[in-house]
Scaffold this motif. Structure first.
Motif, PDB file in Angstrom:
ATOM      1  N   UNK A 541       6.754  91.955  13.530  1.00 28.83           N
ATOM      2  CA  UNK A 541       7.044  90.575  13.141  1.00 28.83           C
ATOM      3  C   UNK A 541       8.538  90.255  13.163  1.00 28.83           C
ATOM      4  N   UNK A 542       9.392  91.274  12.988  1.00 25.99           N
ATOM      5  CA  UNK A 542      10.844  91.024  12.972  1.00 25.99           C
ATOM      6  C   UNK A 542      11.332  90.562  14.338  1.00 25.99           C
ATOM      7  N   UNK A 543      10.936  91.276  15.376  1.00 27.51           N
ATOM      8  CA  UNK A 543      11.395  90.934  16.717  1.00 27.51           C
ATOM      9  C   UNK A 543      10.536  89.858  17.372  1.00 27.51           C
ATOM     10  N   UNK A 544       9.254  89.820  16.978  1.00 27.18           N
ATOM     11  CA  UNK A 544       8.329  88.882  17.622  1.00 27.18           C
ATOM     12  C   UNK A 544       7.607  88.082  16.532  1.00 27.18           C
ATOM     13  N   UNK A 545       8.130  86.933  16.144  1.00 32.96           N
ATOM     14  CA  UNK A 545       7.532  86.134  15.058  1.00 32.96           C
ATOM     15  C   UNK A 545       6.084  85.741  15.300  1.00 32.96           C
ATOM     16  N   UNK A 546       5.695  85.661  16.573  1.00 35.75           N
ATOM     17  CA  UNK A 546       4.301  85.277  16.867  1.00 35.75           C
ATOM     18  C   UNK A 546       3.319  86.441  16.669  1.00 35.75           C
ATOM     19  N   UNK A 547       3.828  87.581  16.264  1.00 35.08           N
ATOM     20  CA  UNK A 547       2.945  88.753  16.112  1.00 35.08           C
ATOM     21  C   UNK A 547       1.989  88.646  14.930  1.00 35.08           C
ATOM     22  N   UNK A 548       2.079  87.563  14.168  1.00 35.39           N
ATOM     23  CA  UNK A 548       1.076  87.378  13.113  1.00 35.39           C
ATOM     24  C   UNK A 548      -0.309  87.201  13.736  1.00 35.39           C
ATOM     25  N   UNK A 549      -0.344  86.774  15.015  1.00 35.32           N
ATOM     26  CA  UNK A 549      -1.624  86.655  15.731  1.00 35.32           C
ATOM     27  C   UNK A 549      -1.710  87.672  16.866  1.00 35.32           C
ATOM     28  N   UNK A 550      -0.893  88.717  16.785  1.00 36.73           N
ATOM     29  CA  UNK A 550      -0.976  89.798  17.768  1.00 36.73           C
ATOM     30  C   UNK A 550      -2.061  90.782  17.338  1.00 36.73           C
ATOM     31  N   UNK A 551      -2.437  91.655  18.252  1.00 40.36           N
ATOM     32  CA  UNK A 551      -3.399  92.706  17.881  1.00 40.36           C
ATOM     33  C   UNK A 551      -3.219  93.928  18.764  1.00 40.36           C
ATOM     34  N   UNK A 552      -3.617  95.063  18.218  1.00 43.98           N
ATOM     35  CA  UNK A 552      -3.725  96.308  18.966  1.00 43.98           C
ATOM     36  C   UNK A 552      -5.210  96.594  19.160  1.00 43.98           C
ATOM     37  N   UNK A 553      -5.546  97.239  20.248  1.00 37.52           N
ATOM     38  CA  UNK A 553      -6.932  97.667  20.433  1.00 37.52           C
ATOM     39  C   UNK A 553      -6.936  99.138  20.822  1.00 37.52           C
ATOM     40  N   UNK A 577      -7.520  83.247  17.051  1.00 36.83           N
ATOM     41  CA  UNK A 577      -7.245  83.797  18.375  1.00 36.83           C
ATOM     42  C   UNK A 577      -6.108  84.811  18.269  1.00 36.83           C
ATOM     43  N   UNK A 578      -6.314  86.009  18.848  1.00 37.99           N
ATOM     44  CA  UNK A 578      -5.303  87.071  18.813  1.00 37.99           C
ATOM     45  C   UNK A 578      -4.989  87.504  20.248  1.00 37.99           C
ATOM     46  N   UNK A 579      -3.701  87.864  20.483  1.00 39.64           N
ATOM     47  CA  UNK A 579      -3.313  88.341  21.809  1.00 39.64           C
ATOM     48  C   UNK A 579      -2.958  89.829  21.732  1.00 39.64           C
ATOM     49  N   UNK A 580      -3.420  90.573  22.720  1.00 39.50           N
ATOM     50  CA  UNK A 580      -3.254  92.029  22.734  1.00 39.50           C
ATOM     51  C   UNK A 580      -1.816  92.376  23.125  1.00 39.50           C
ATOM     52  N   UNK A 581      -1.140  93.176  22.281  1.00 40.74           N
ATOM     53  CA  UNK A 581       0.223  93.614  22.582  1.00 40.74           C
ATOM     54  C   UNK A 581       0.310  95.118  22.822  1.00 40.74           C
ATOM     55  N   UNK A 582      -0.763  95.846  22.510  1.00 38.18           N
ATOM     56  CA  UNK A 582      -0.721  97.297  22.699  1.00 38.18           C
ATOM     57  C   UNK A 582      -2.089  97.941  22.653  1.00 38.18           C
ATOM     58  N   UNK A 583      -2.156  99.130  23.251  1.00 39.04           N
ATOM     59  CA  UNK A 583      -3.388  99.931  23.246  1.00 39.04           C
ATOM     60  C   UNK A 583      -3.067 101.292  22.636  1.00 39.04           C
ATOM     61  N   UNK A 584      -3.849 101.700  21.629  1.00 45.36           N
ATOM     62  CA  UNK A 584      -3.637 102.998  20.992  1.00 45.36           C
ATOM     63  C   UNK A 584      -4.780 103.947  21.351  1.00 45.36           C
ATOM     64  N   UNK A 599     -12.148  99.188  18.135  1.00 43.26           N
ATOM     65  CA  UNK A 599     -11.391  98.692  16.977  1.00 43.26           C
ATOM     66  C   UNK A 599     -10.364  97.675  17.447  1.00 43.26           C
ATOM     67  N   UNK A 600     -10.311  96.540  16.758  1.00 42.57           N
ATOM     68  CA  UNK A 600      -9.265  95.541  16.966  1.00 42.57           C
ATOM     69  C   UNK A 600      -8.401  95.520  15.718  1.00 42.57           C
ATOM     70  N   UNK A 601      -7.120  95.868  15.869  1.00 44.82           N
ATOM     71  CA  UNK A 601      -6.164  95.882  14.758  1.00 44.82           C
ATOM     72  C   UNK A 601      -5.373  94.589  14.798  1.00 44.82           C
ATOM     73  N   UNK A 602      -5.727  93.663  13.910  1.00 45.33           N
ATOM     74  CA  UNK A 602      -5.153  92.312  13.950  1.00 45.33           C
ATOM     75  C   UNK A 602      -3.845  92.242  13.174  1.00 45.33           C
ATOM     76  N   UNK A 603      -3.057  91.242  13.491  1.00 38.28           N
ATOM     77  CA  UNK A 603      -1.749  91.062  12.868  1.00 38.28           C
ATOM     78  C   UNK A 603      -1.819  90.471  11.481  1.00 38.28           C
ATOM     79  N   UNK A 604      -0.664  90.005  11.000  1.00 38.39           N
ATOM     80  CA  UNK A 604      -0.493  89.613   9.594  1.00 38.39           C
ATOM     81  C   UNK A 604      -1.318  88.411   9.172  1.00 38.39           C
TER      82      UNK A 604
END
Length: 786
Positions: A541-553, A577-584, A599-604
């Motif tokens: 969230x510090x570098x990417x403010x829109x990451x509140x709707x980001x997600x990892x899968x 709606x969430x946008x994928x920023x990474x895969x673990x 698993x979908x790991x959603x943001x803040x």
């Protein structure tokens, strides 16, 4: 007559002290083992069966077609209970149950503690039989700000004061104590709850989730008398599709009486569950008792020559066979009574350790008359079972043959005694093999790659003050050097608190219904949990403010969703709606024996309930823990810090299998011990009865090893036969147990060879001690009378 029988029984007991001790010891250990297991079985089969309206209590389940398979689930929408109660007159009452864990604070007494409870509808206490010590079950939960607490929690918070009317603060809400519950029984699914809150408050504050596709609570119903559950099932089958788009969901009622033991479903059909373990250990109890009885039978029939003349004389002077049978049964029952008293003392001594092993509070119910009747019946049954074969065998001697010493029957290839010895060791070897299989399966699960670095990883459950001060707590933990990373997440990594069936993504087939686990992170999860990032980046969230709707899968989600390039893809969860920023890399969140779910790991934007902390590995653990306590006390003084280590939480996943393995190992050892007691007695008697033969063989040049092989060979052959019989039986039993696991071992021949060799070595050591003793005896002593 009976007095005479008891007198003879006591005389024989003291006349043959060594054999009497073996019989008493074997029976006592067998009876004590069986009693402990039966106490556990009684507790398991009595689980939640004490409710007065049990025959009308049901839980609402649902069947969903997920990726081509029907999956049965216990969670429902929060709207299910009120809808059932309002729209179906056959349902007398309904309640939702949502588990909760909160900090309770009694302000005037300045007492605070973390406690687990449940949020329920007002009819809960009328449906279930949990007695109130104070308060009216019809009204205690009517007020949205009421709380009902157990007598145990009342003692913790208010000591000797009357809690009724007192205030308990949870978060920022004051609740009034309206009732005191008698402590809930241990053999109930609600046993951990120390307080009850009312769903009336959730309704009043508008916190009810009206989305029928969001399943988050358990729903229980009470049918009206004489209402058929089959009729209700037909009516409610399509209740979810009627209120949502989940066209494939079918609801049904499942009896509360079956929840504990029959909760395993395959393709929508109940196929068992914990009942398999209960039946298995009940069988083990029967087997151990049977083995102890076999010892008595073998030793009694082996020493038949000592009693033959007695039988002959009694028959010659007019004794009938039934009176001899009664005499021998009296002897065996007398011995069983003595063994029973010793077994009772063993149970009293071992019960605390057994309770610790099983995690229960089993006890002997001295005030219950049925307990004493059961004990007497158990003892009489054991004595009768143990003495039945010897009684009929000894009483069947013909008087003339017995007096002449020619009563012995013609030698046969197989004798009953040999069959009994083989049976004993067959049971023991089956238990040994099963114990090895369980141990190997546990190790297989423990060695599976978790996808998480659990070293120095702890979690703390979140409350309002922590949530408000999270960034300050995180910053100070890291700058002070107590932690290297901190993340606010939904739940401990080893638990799944939410899943969805309605998630959507680009390219999803219309008819695909898949379970996707929901998780939440406000950032730094990859670093904190030691996950492996395969593509993209972590939520930040510090570098990417829109990451509140980001997600990892995870990898499983990528495979399910068919993404060739996951980064930037959009996933829809209800209206969000969430946008994928990474895969673990896949990590184990649920059972280590089952495939990892998507698993979908959603943001803040999503809710959180836990703080993950990666402690600094460069500092001593004690220093880190003390530092954490100081930081949390500074920013959250009302909250007593309660941290949990990830290693411990993960280890809990193996508790059921470890319990099975430990019990199997203990009772396999006892089975072997009891079998060896009998083998030792038989070997001693054989050495005694062949005393002169051994002396003559030694005079004719037989070595000690020749004598040992002569006396041990027959017993070893019987154990080898037992190994050959036990191996296929144990293989079938272990396969039935292993089929419950997706990731499982394949029992190899090494397991069966190990168990067989172990049994043979134990038997050989048991018999050889007597064989060596006989072989070393001076032959002059044995043949001198000749």
């Amino acid at each position: 007559m009976l007095r005479n029988y008891f007198t003879i029984a006591i005389r024989n007991l003291f006349r043959n002290k060594a054999f009497s001790l073996i019989n008493i010891g074997g029976l006592a250990i067998g009876m004590a083992s069986a009693i402990l297991i039966l106490l556990w079985v009684k507790d398991e089969t009595g689980y939640d069966r004490f409710h007065s309206k049990l025959d009308r209590l049901y839980q609402v389940w649902s069947n969903d077609s997920i990726q081509g398979k029907i999956r049965s689930m216990t969670s429902t929408s929060e709207m299910m209970a009120p809808s059932l109660k309002t729209d179906y007159p056959e349902i007398e009452d309904a309640t939702r149950v949502r588990w909760t864990r909160n900090l309770l604070l009694a302000p005037r007494q300045d007492r605070k503690l973390m406690s687990a409870g449940a949020v329920v509808d007002p009819g809960f206490l009328s449906m279930f039989s949990f007695p109130l010590l104070s308060g009216n079950e019809q009204t205690v939960l009517k007020d949205p700000n009421n709380i009902v607490i157990t007598e145990k929690l009342a003692g913790k918070l208010f000591q000797h004061e009357d809690p009724i009317g007192k205030i308990i603060k949870i978060g920022n809400v004051n609740y009034t104590v309206s009732g005191i519950l008698k402590n809930l029984p241990d053999n109930s699914r609600f046993s951990f709850a120390e307080y009850l809150l009312s769903y009336e408050r959730e309704t009043l504050t508008g916190h009810i989730d009206k989305d029928w596709s969001n399943v988050s609570v358990a729903t229980f119903v009470l049918l009206r008398p004489n209402t058929s559950p089959e009729i209700i099932n037909r009516k409610i089958r399509r209740i979810v599709p009627e209120h949502s788009k989940d066209a494939g969901t079918e609801s049904f009622l499942y009896a509360v009486s079956r929840l504990r033991l029959y909760d395993h479903f395959e393709n929508g059909i109940p196929v068992g569950g914990r009942i398999t373990t209960v039946r298995t250990f009940f069988l083990v109890a029967v087997v151990i008792l049977l083995i102890a009885c076999i010892n008595f039978m073998n030793l009694s029939t082996a020493r038949s020559s000592k009693r033959a003349r007695e039988v002959g004389v009694r028959k010659a002077i007019g004794a009938q066979q039934y009176s001899l049978i009664l005499q021998f049964l009296t002897e065996s029952i007398t011995l069983a009574v003595i063994s029973g008293v010793i077994a009772w003392m063993i149970v009293i001594f071992c019960l605390p350790a057994f309770n610790q092993l099983t995690g229960k509070q089993l006890q002997l119910e001295y005030s219950n008359p049925y307990y004493w009747l059961s004990g007497i019946g158990f003892t009489l049954l054991t004595g009768t079972l143990a003495g039945s074969y010897p009684a009929f065998f000894l009483s069947g001697f013909k008087p003339v043959s017995a007096l002449k010493g020619t009563y012995r029957s013609v030698r046969t290839p197989v004798t009953p005694r040999q069959v009994l010895v083989v049976l004993q060791f067959t049971f023991a070897i089956v238990l040994i093999i099963c114990t090895i299989v369980v141990t190997k399966q546990i190790r297989y699960g423990e060695n599976r790659k978790t996808g998480i670095d659990m070293d120095n990883l702890v979690h703390v459950f979140l409350n309002d003050e922590m949530d408000k001060n999270f960034q300050l707590i995180k910053q100070e933990l890291i700058t002070s050097g107590y932690a290297t990373a901190v993340s606010k997440v939904m739940s401990p990594l080893s638990e799944n608190w939410a899943y969805g069936l309605s998630l959507r993504w680009k390219g999803k087939p219309e008819n695909l219904k898949a379970q996707v686990n929901r998780y939440t992170s406000e950032g730094d999860l990859v670093k904190t949990a030691g996950m492996r990032l395969l593509q993209g980046r972590d939520i930040d969230l510090k570098q990417y403010p829109t990451d509140s709707t980001a997600c990892l899968i995870n990898e499983a989600a990528v495979k399910l969703m068919g993404f060739k390039d996951p980064i930037g893809q959009e996933i829809f969860d209800d209206q969000d709606k969430f946008h994928v920023v990474g895969v673990v890399e896949d990590f184990i969140q649920e059972s280590p024996y089952m495939p990892v779910k998507p698993i979908v790991i959603k943001g803040a934007k999503s809710w959180t309930g836990t703080i993950l902390v990666k402690l600094n590995p460069q500092q001593p653990l004690a220093t880190n823990i003390a530092g954490m306590e100081k930081v949390f006390k500074k920013y959250n003084p009302a909250f007593p810090l309660e941290m949990h280590f990830a290693h411990d939480a993960y280890a809990d996943k193996f508790s059921s299998e470890q319990f099975t393995g430990k019990l199997a190992a203990i009772f396999a050892g006892l089975t072997i011990f009891i079998s060896c007691l009998g083998l030792f007695g038989l070997a001693a008697f054989m050495a005694e009865s062949r005393f002169k033969e051994i002396g003559i063989r030694k005079v004719l040049g037989a070595s000690v090893s020749n004598i040992v092989v002569l006396l041990s060979g027959d017993f070893v052959r019987l154990v080898v036969i037992a190994v050959l019989i036990a191996s296929p039986v144990a293989y079938w039993v272990s396969q039935q147990w292993l089929k419950e696991f997706y990731y499982r071992i394949t029992p190899g021949i090494g397991i069966f060879l190990t168990a067989g060799m172990l049994a043979i070595v134990i038997a050989l050591l048991t018999v050889s001690s007597q064989a060596i003793k006989a072989a070393l005896t001076n032959p002059v002593k044995s043949i001198k009378p000749e």
